[in-house]
Design an enzyme around this catalytic site. Structure first.
Site, mmCIF file in Angstrom:
data_model
loop_
_atom_site.group_PDB
_atom_site.id
_atom_site.type_symbol
_atom_site.label_atom_id
_atom_site.label_comp_id
_atom_site.label_asym_id
_atom_site.label_seq_id
_atom_site.Cartn_x
_atom_site.Cartn_y
_atom_site.Cartn_z
ATOM 1 N N GLY A 275 9.381 -5.142 3.133
ATOM 2 C CA GLY A 275 9.198 -5.534 4.526
ATOM 3 C C GLY A 275 10.548 -5.899 5.126
ATOM 4 N N CYS A 346 8.087 -28.652 23.449
ATOM 5 C CA CYS A 346 8.097 -30.100 23.253
ATOM 6 C C CYS A 346 7.953 -30.475 21.785
ATOM 7 C CB CYS A 346 6.991 -30.726 24.087
ATOM 8 S SG CYS A 346 7.167 -30.263 25.809
HETATM 9 C C1 PLP Z 1 4.863 -10.243 2.431
HETATM 10 C C2 PLP Z 1 4.527 -9.246 1.392
HETATM 11 C C3 PLP Z 1 5.374 -8.167 1.150
HETATM 12 C C4 PLP Z 1 6.695 -7.968 1.849
HETATM 13 O O1 PLP Z 1 7.629 -8.924 1.489
HETATM 14 P P1 PLP Z 1 9.167 -8.754 1.965
HETATM 15 O O2 PLP Z 1 9.823 -9.936 1.397
HETATM 16 O O3 PLP Z 1 9.172 -8.755 3.439
HETATM 17 O O4 PLP Z 1 9.663 -7.489 1.383
HETATM 18 C C5 PLP Z 1 4.976 -7.236 0.210
HETATM 19 N N1 PLP Z 1 3.810 -7.373 -0.467
HETATM 20 C C6 PLP Z 1 2.979 -8.406 -0.252
HETATM 21 C C7 PLP Z 1 1.721 -8.486 -1.024
HETATM 22 C C8 PLP Z 1 3.304 -9.380 0.668
HETATM 23 O O5 PLP Z 1 2.485 -10.410 0.864
#
Ligand code: PLP
Length: 420
Positions: A275, A346
């Site tokens: 991600g 706030c």
């Molecule tokens: C959040 C998540 C990801 C992605 O994580 P990154 O650190 O953004 O690469 C991948 N797999 C699962 C199951 C997640 O919850």
């Protein structure tokens, strides 16, 4: 590398000046570079060339359908954690055959929708979830393809809130208990075991924890094979970190090389769920300075720069104390001064930077909060009844608003005065 650079003293996103976009879109807004998004996807994915694999972008990091569609066009799949993310992935044109469903709390309705769509695999996180999925799949007279998410109990050495692979975290099933669940799943009529998965945390800056987890998974898979359970997919999750400040995360190719070396003889298709590493440095948040002021009387004079974005737009600093670089859109060589950059909400926790050396800024200046492409817009809210910001995508010298700024009417949609 990203495509946010100064040209002739002005911050550009690819070939467009940020000021030009701000004049048309108003502030605050999220701004993404298509070239950077594509470059980062390729940098990650190509590391696994030569290995059977599927890169399933973690939708929760950055879920605008225009951006998901870019990854779909590049052959990417999706890692989803809700029915809403399933909808987004499908709208973005991601093939259901490339969708993985993770998360500890899938509802019956969400399971039904995902089964109906025909997703590749559910990553199950508890025995009860297995029972529920069997029931729902039976009702639909279909078979659910599953993996269990193993909690390998390795320390990802990251922020406590984004560590997910320790025994004390809520995620996955302990490796010692997972075998029993695979045996149960094997005997269920509407369940088809196809994988083993894990995801140990986010913003990891070392490769070792990934390899430690992978080793545990390999041992576990060999135990399953002895029970006659064939595993087709090994899902290593996401978690590769990025540079916000001075972190030195592994290059995606170094990560890939280490993983591939460890896979060696394993006959599985590898699934990856990156991600942050793909979108984190491909997006910024642009905001305008509203006021500057200083409060004396304490131990030292505090200077505040009050901007029109807030913790509802970007919550990471408030939530995790995260560092984000903040730079002026008009390149500035003024002497620097120490300031807090804060929003109008706030809450004392409403800040983007504290005690930060910045060029002197004045009312009306534009600032860019860097590295906001992951867990930025997706974590935004309407707190303090603030409409959510616009999202803008740039490709070369063109840009498009890929999500309109919310309007006041959006804030009260679905509300009504009481008739009781
Ligand atoms: C959040 C998540 C990801 C992605 O994580 P990154 O650190 O953004 O690469 C991948 N797999 C699962 C199951 C997640 O919850």
């Amino acid at each position: 590398m990203n495509h946010f650079t100064y040209k002739n003293g002005l911050l550009f996103c690819e070939d467009i000046g940020v000021t030009e976009i701000a004049a048309l879109v108003q502030t605050p807004f999220y701004l993404y570079s298509q070239a950077t998004l594509q470059r980062h996807f390729t940098a990650f994915d190509s590391g696994f060339d030569g290995t059977e694999h599927l890169t399933c972008f973690a939708v929760k990091a950055c879920s605008n359908i225009a951006i998901l569609n870019l990854f779909a066009q590049m052959g990417g799949g999706a890692d989803i954690v809700s029915g809403g993310e399933l909808l987004r992935a499908m709208k973005a044109g991601i093939s259901p055959k490339k969708i993985i469903y993770s998360g500890v709390g899938k509802t019956r309705a969400e399971m039904r929708e995902a089964l109906y769509a025909g997703i590749l695999m559910f990553n199950l996180e508890s025995p009860q979830e297995l029972d529920r999925l069997q029931e729902v799949a039976a009702e639909l007279d279909t078979r659910a393809r599953v993996a269990f998410r193993i909690n390998p109990d390795v320390d990802p050495k990251t922020h406590a809130y984004i560590s997910t692979g320790l025994a004390k975290n809520k995620f996955g099933i302990p490796v010692d208990e997972a075998g029993k669940e695979y045996l149960r799943a094997r005997d269920m009529e509407n369940i088809e075991i196809i994988g083993v998965s894990c995801h140990i945390g986010s913003q990891l800056t070392q490769v070792d924890p990934f390899i430690a987890a992978l080793r545990k998974l390999k041992v576990f898979i060999s135990e399953l094979v002895q029970e006659g359970i064939k595993i087709k997919y090994l899902d290593l999750g996401g978690g590769v970190g990025i540079t916000y400040d001075d972190e030195q995360p592994p290059h995606p190719h170094d990560y890939a090389r280490a993983v591939r070396a460890e896979l060696s003889d394993l006959d599985c298709t590898l699934i990856l769920e990156p991600g942050r590493v793909i979108t984190g440095n491909a997006g910024i948040l642009v905001t305008e300075v509203q006021y500057t002021k200083s409060n004396s009387g304490g131990e030292k004079v505090k200077r505040f720069v009050i901007v029109d974005a807030a913790m509802n737009d970007l919550t990471r600093p408030s939530l995790y104390g995260s560092y984000h670089e903040v730079i002026p859109v008009r390149e500035d060589t003024n002497p620097t001064q120490e300031v807090d950059i804060v929003g109008p909400i706030c809450e004392t926790g409403d800040f983007f930077a504290r005690d930060r050396m910045m060029p002197v800024t004045a009312q009306g200046d534009l600032l860019a909060v860097m590295s906001c492409g992951a867990y930025g817009f997706t974590m935004s809210s309407n707190y303090n009844s603030r409409p959510r910001a616009a999202e803008v995508l740039v490709a070369g010298d063109r840009f498009q608003i890929i999500r309109e700024r919310e309007e006041f009417d959006d804030l009260i949609r679905g509300e009504s005065l009481s008739r009781l």
